[in-house]
Design an enzyme around this catalytic site. Structure first.
Site, short mmCIF file in Angstrom:
data_model
loop_
_atom_site.label_atom_id
_atom_site.label_comp_id
_atom_site.label_asym_id
_atom_site.label_seq_id
_atom_site.Cartn_x
_atom_site.Cartn_y
_atom_site.Cartn_z
N HIS A 214 0.87 -1.17 0.00
CA HIS A 214 0.00 0.00 0.00
C HIS A 214 0.92 1.23 0.00
CE1 HIS A 214 -2.72 2.97 1.83
NE2 HIS A 214 -3.73 2.21 1.45
N GLN B 44 -4.45 -5.09 7.25
CA GLN B 44 -5.45 -6.04 6.75
C GLN B 44 -5.39 -7.40 7.42
OE1 GLN B 44 -7.82 -4.91 5.10
NE2 GLN B 44 -7.01 -3.06 4.14
N LYS C 72 -10.48 -0.37 10.57
CA LYS C 72 -10.61 -1.55 9.73
C LYS C 72 -11.01 -2.78 10.54
CE LYS C 72 -7.17 0.00 6.37
NZ LYS C 72 -8.01 0.53 5.32
N ASP D 254 3.10 -4.51 8.26
CA ASP D 254 1.89 -3.72 8.07
C ASP D 254 0.71 -4.68 8.28
OD1 ASP D 254 -0.37 -2.49 7.14
OD2 ASP D 254 0.53 -1.74 5.29
N CYS E 251 -4.84 2.53 -3.64
CA CYS E 251 -3.59 3.01 -3.02
C CYS E 251 -2.45 2.01 -3.21
CB CYS E 251 -3.77 3.36 -1.55
SG CYS E 251 -5.01 4.61 -1.27
#
Ligand code: C6P
Length: 416
Positions: A131, A211, A234, A208, A373
């Protein structure tokens, strides 16, 4: 093909009833089918009520006052930090820093750890599926400090090329930073293997988790990253609050990020000394109500069960891929269902992704279209854009059936 129904794993109707927005109509007579949880998730009444209660009954600034409200607000805020720490199995609450979001967490690491520790010629390894949030902060730092950025390639099926990664490690990178799960392909990367390989070659690892943390259990003591970042919005929580988890020794040696109130121990006119972690990195009044709402979101996810949420998403994504593959002209990007989370990015031949999204919106179906993104990844896939349907605990098989019917409607409109 026989599918386990998500309803066999979770009480989908009961869950949907917890989310007020899911019962609204997008326009008269058209109900909402929300398939954009990768962008942001909807919020259950438990989170909304918790924030509402806080503003009604306990609103005050934290870590400052000694009046009752200030003490209650501080206790609620710090309780939320504890919930986050336990959710990711952090050894200590002090290792959980509240930021605004994943993006700010990565920028914090780049601007503090990166600025202090990296020097000209140092190598950073990222992946081609990042991303922009895990790309631009490093590009900015690389430009400032003359660093070398290298990328683990993504293969045609949406997997990272780990052989090439092994070669890149020969360059002796100081940092390996990668997404645990792609927001476009849905690929769940082998985070433990990537982390172990990086650390045995002497690199620091940032994962990261934007997600991954919302969708399946992530245990920082098992995975052992040096940093893990994610966003509350999220995972059924509010916008405006995110997390930087870090190893204590690293957090202790990193200089502060922003200067101001709350991050200091003492201040004179020309100098200051800073507070201990986590407060060192939390300058100014934080998003108090949002952190408290985040704590309620974690309670909610734990009540449902992360394992069950992951199992249900697996059923949904398997079904979605199966149904989409039956539609002539539809290409779904990314790996096999077993290796991905609840994301399906696709294109319909002859129809731009934006037009697909617009026609679906006419049926009340919310998806995202564009580059999500992740422009370099789209470049790699050789497509300007894709449409993306993504799934979370409140989605059902019937949502996917509606998606497929709407894709057929789009094809009909475009006479394809
Ligand atoms: N992806 C999407 O639609 P923020 O905006 O800071 O909360 O999260 C940034 C981010 C970082 N990493 C990954 C893997 C992400 O998916 C995201 C956010 C959303 O795909 C919004 S652009």
């Amino acid at each position: 093909m026989e599918f386990v129904k998500p309803e066999d794993i979770l009480d989908i109707e009961g869950i949907q009833a917890d989310f007020p927005i899911l019962s609204r109509e997008v326009r008269p007579g058209v109900g909402l089918v929300y398939l954009d949880s990768t962008a942001t998730t909807q919020k259950p009444i438990q989170v909304i009520s918790k924030m509402d209660d806080y503003y009604r009954m306990a609103n005050a600034n934290i870590h400052r006052g000694i009046h009752t409200l200030a003490e209650e607000a501080t206790a609620l805020f710090e309780e939320a930090r504890g919930k986050v720490a336990r959710f990711i199995n952090a050894p200590s609450e002090k290792q959980v820093i509240f930021t605004r979001n994943t993006t700010e967490s990565i920028n914090l690491v780049a601007q503090t750890w990166g600025r202090a520790m990296l020097k000209s010629g140092d190598v950073i390894v990222l992946t081609e599926m990042e991303h922009h949030s895990n790309l631009i902060p490093w590009q900015m730092l690389a430009a400032e400090k003359n660093l070398q950025l290298e990328f683990i390639p993504v293969d045609a099926d949406g997997y990272l090329d780990l052989d090439e990664y092994e070669h890149l490690l020969n360059l002796g990178p100081k940092l390996v930073s990668f997404t645990h799960m792609s927001n476009v392909l849905g690929t769940i990367n082998p985070a433990k293997v990537i982390t172990q390989m990086a650390q045995s070659s002497g690199a620091i690892v940032l994962i990261d988790g934007a997600q991954s943390v919302p969708h399946f259990p992530v245990d920082v003591q098992a995975l052992n990253p040096d940093f893990l970042v994610f966003s509350a919005h999220k995972m059924c929580g509010p916008t405006g609050v995110g997390v930087l988890y870090g190893k204590k020794t690293l957090l202790d040696e990193m200089p502060p990020f922003l200067g101001g109130g709350d991050m200091i121990k003492s201040v004179e006119l020309r100098s200051f000394s800073f507070n201990a972690v986590p407060h060192k990195f939390e300058a100014g009044t934080p998003a108090i109500a949002e952190a408290i709402g985040f704590g309620a979101a974690i309670d909610y996810l734990q009540y449902i069960g992360l394992d069950r949420i992951a199992a249900q998403e697996q059923v949904l994504v398997e079904y979605a891929i199966e149904r989409m593959s039956e539609v002539p002209g539809v290409t779904v990007y990314g790996p096999a269902a077993k290796d991905r989370g609840g994301v399906t990015s696709f294109n319909v031949q002859g129809i731009h992704a934006h037009d697909v999204a617009q026609i679906l919106d006419g049926d009340g179906i919310a998806i995202r279209a564009g580059h999500h993104c992740a422009m370099p990844l789209h470049e790699k896939l050789n497509i300007p854009a894709s449409a993306r349907a993504s799934y979370y605990l409140y989605n059902s098989i019937s949502d996917i059936d509606k998606l497929i019917n709407s894709i057929y409607r789009a094809k009909k409109i475009f006479k394809i």
